[in-house]
Design an enzyme around this catalytic site. Structure first.
Site, PDB file in Angstrom:
ATOM      1  N   ASP A  68       0.832  -1.204   0.000  1.00  0.00           N
ATOM      2  CA  ASP A  68       0.000   0.000   0.000  1.00  0.00           C
ATOM      3  C   ASP A  68       0.871   1.260   0.000  1.00  0.00           C
ATOM      4  OD1 ASP A  68      -2.248  -1.590   0.041  1.00  0.00           O
ATOM      5  OD2 ASP A  68      -2.656  -1.295   2.181  1.00  0.00           O
ATOM      6  N   LYS A 119      13.981  -2.422  -1.690  1.00  0.00           N
ATOM      7  CA  LYS A 119      13.861  -2.818  -3.094  1.00  0.00           C
ATOM      8  C   LYS A 119      13.174  -1.715  -3.900  1.00  0.00           C
ATOM      9  CE  LYS A 119      14.249  -6.758  -4.307  1.00  0.00           C
ATOM     10  NZ  LYS A 119      15.373  -7.590  -4.858  1.00  0.00           N
ATOM     11  N   TYR A 151      15.480  -9.618  17.891  1.00  0.00           N
ATOM     12  CA  TYR A 151      15.827  -8.226  17.571  1.00  0.00           C
ATOM     13  C   TYR A 151      17.282  -8.120  17.128  1.00  0.00           C
ATOM     14  CZ  TYR A 151      16.885  -3.287  18.067  1.00  0.00           C
ATOM     15  OH  TYR A 151      17.305  -1.999  17.823  1.00  0.00           O
ATOM     16  N   LYS A 155      18.696  -7.050  13.379  1.00  0.00           N
ATOM     17  CA  LYS A 155      19.579  -5.915  13.118  1.00  0.00           C
ATOM     18  C   LYS A 155      20.887  -6.365  12.469  1.00  0.00           C
ATOM     19  CE  LYS A 155      16.861  -2.638  14.286  1.00  0.00           C
ATOM     20  NZ  LYS A 155      16.370  -1.691  13.256  1.00  0.00           N
TER      21      LYS A 155
END
Length: 258
Positions: A68, A119, A151, A155
């Protein structure tokens, strides 16, 4: 009124913390921008930043939320000069006890959304022969993270992706910068369930300082910036420490004191 001659930027996770401060510093430096978050309060951020800032509410932890946003950006027909891919969450606690849904949602936001948006914006920037991408990584990317395992792993993915894309996109005039903050005074620890841990109760950096350092590094075309003297020293130390030791030390910080 928006002046389409002004540079255009995208900031995700901009409703609070480092993302909010990135939006503020980018807007203060003459950019029109789109600020993105799941929370409706992102509209308050857009109102604060004034003319030239638009808000988009979407759940970037889902593929549909990313699609969206990309479709909406495409419809604007404005080249993105700067993309700050900052949205991210943490999940604290022992891996065997944390919710599978929570961990998979983290992967969706921190990893899948980062790939999806990187992308889209990199293709746009290559087509326009220029642009700058800022990935919000973390000092946690440099070591395994017991009690915050997904997490830290996410990262590490973001950090590796940033380093790879910097090489790939350089010939197209696109620079890529990784921002590696350490503990920062934001809502992250409360949202991640890391309140009461040693890292939560320790010294934290000012998110405005982190954002300013990230923006300056981005505009200078640096490959990365580690914010805060303590975090810079930690970065040097972990380069020589074996992974099992790094994991134990990091786990000590993420574990609850009680």
């Amino acid at each position: 009124m928006t002046d389409h001659d002004r540079p255009f930027a995208l900031v995700t996770g901009a409703s609070s913390g480092i993302g909010l401060e990135l939006a503020r510093v980018i807007a203060a430096n003459g950019f029109d921008l789109v600020v993105v978050a799941e929370e409706p309060r992102i509209h308050d951020v857009a109102a604060e930043l004034g003319a030239g800032t638009q808000a988009f509410v979407t759940d970037l932890a889902t593929r549909q939320g990313n699609e969206d946003l990309v479709a909406w950006l495409d419809a604007l027909r404005r080249p993105i000069g700067v993309a700050a891919l900052n949205a991210g969450i943490g999940v604290g606690g022992p891996f065997v006890e944390t919710s599978l849904d929570a961990d998979l949602r983290l992967v969706g936001l921190n990893v899948a959304s980062t790939v999806h948006l990187a992308k889209a914006v990199s293709r746009s920037m290559v087509a326009n022969r220029g642009g700058r991408i800022l990935f919000t990584s973390s000092i946690a990317s440099q070591m395994p993270g017991p009690y915050n395992a997904t997490y830290a792993a996410s990262k590490a993915f973001v950090q590796s992706l940033s380093e790879a894309l910097r090489v790939e996109l350089a010939e197209h005039g696109v620079s890529v910068t990784a921002l590696l903050p350490g503990p920062t005074d934001t809502e992250f620890f409360r949202r991640a369930g890391l309140e009461g841990t040693r890292v939560d109760e320790g010294t934290k950096d000012d998110p405005a300082m982190v954002a300013q350092a990230g923006f300056e590094a981005l505009m200078a075309g640096k490959h990365e910036v580690v914010t805060g003297t303590r975090n810079k020293l930690q970065r040097q130390a972990v380069k020589v420490a074996p992974d099992p030791l790094k994991a134990r030390l990091h786990g000590h910080l993420n574990e609850r004191k009680d």
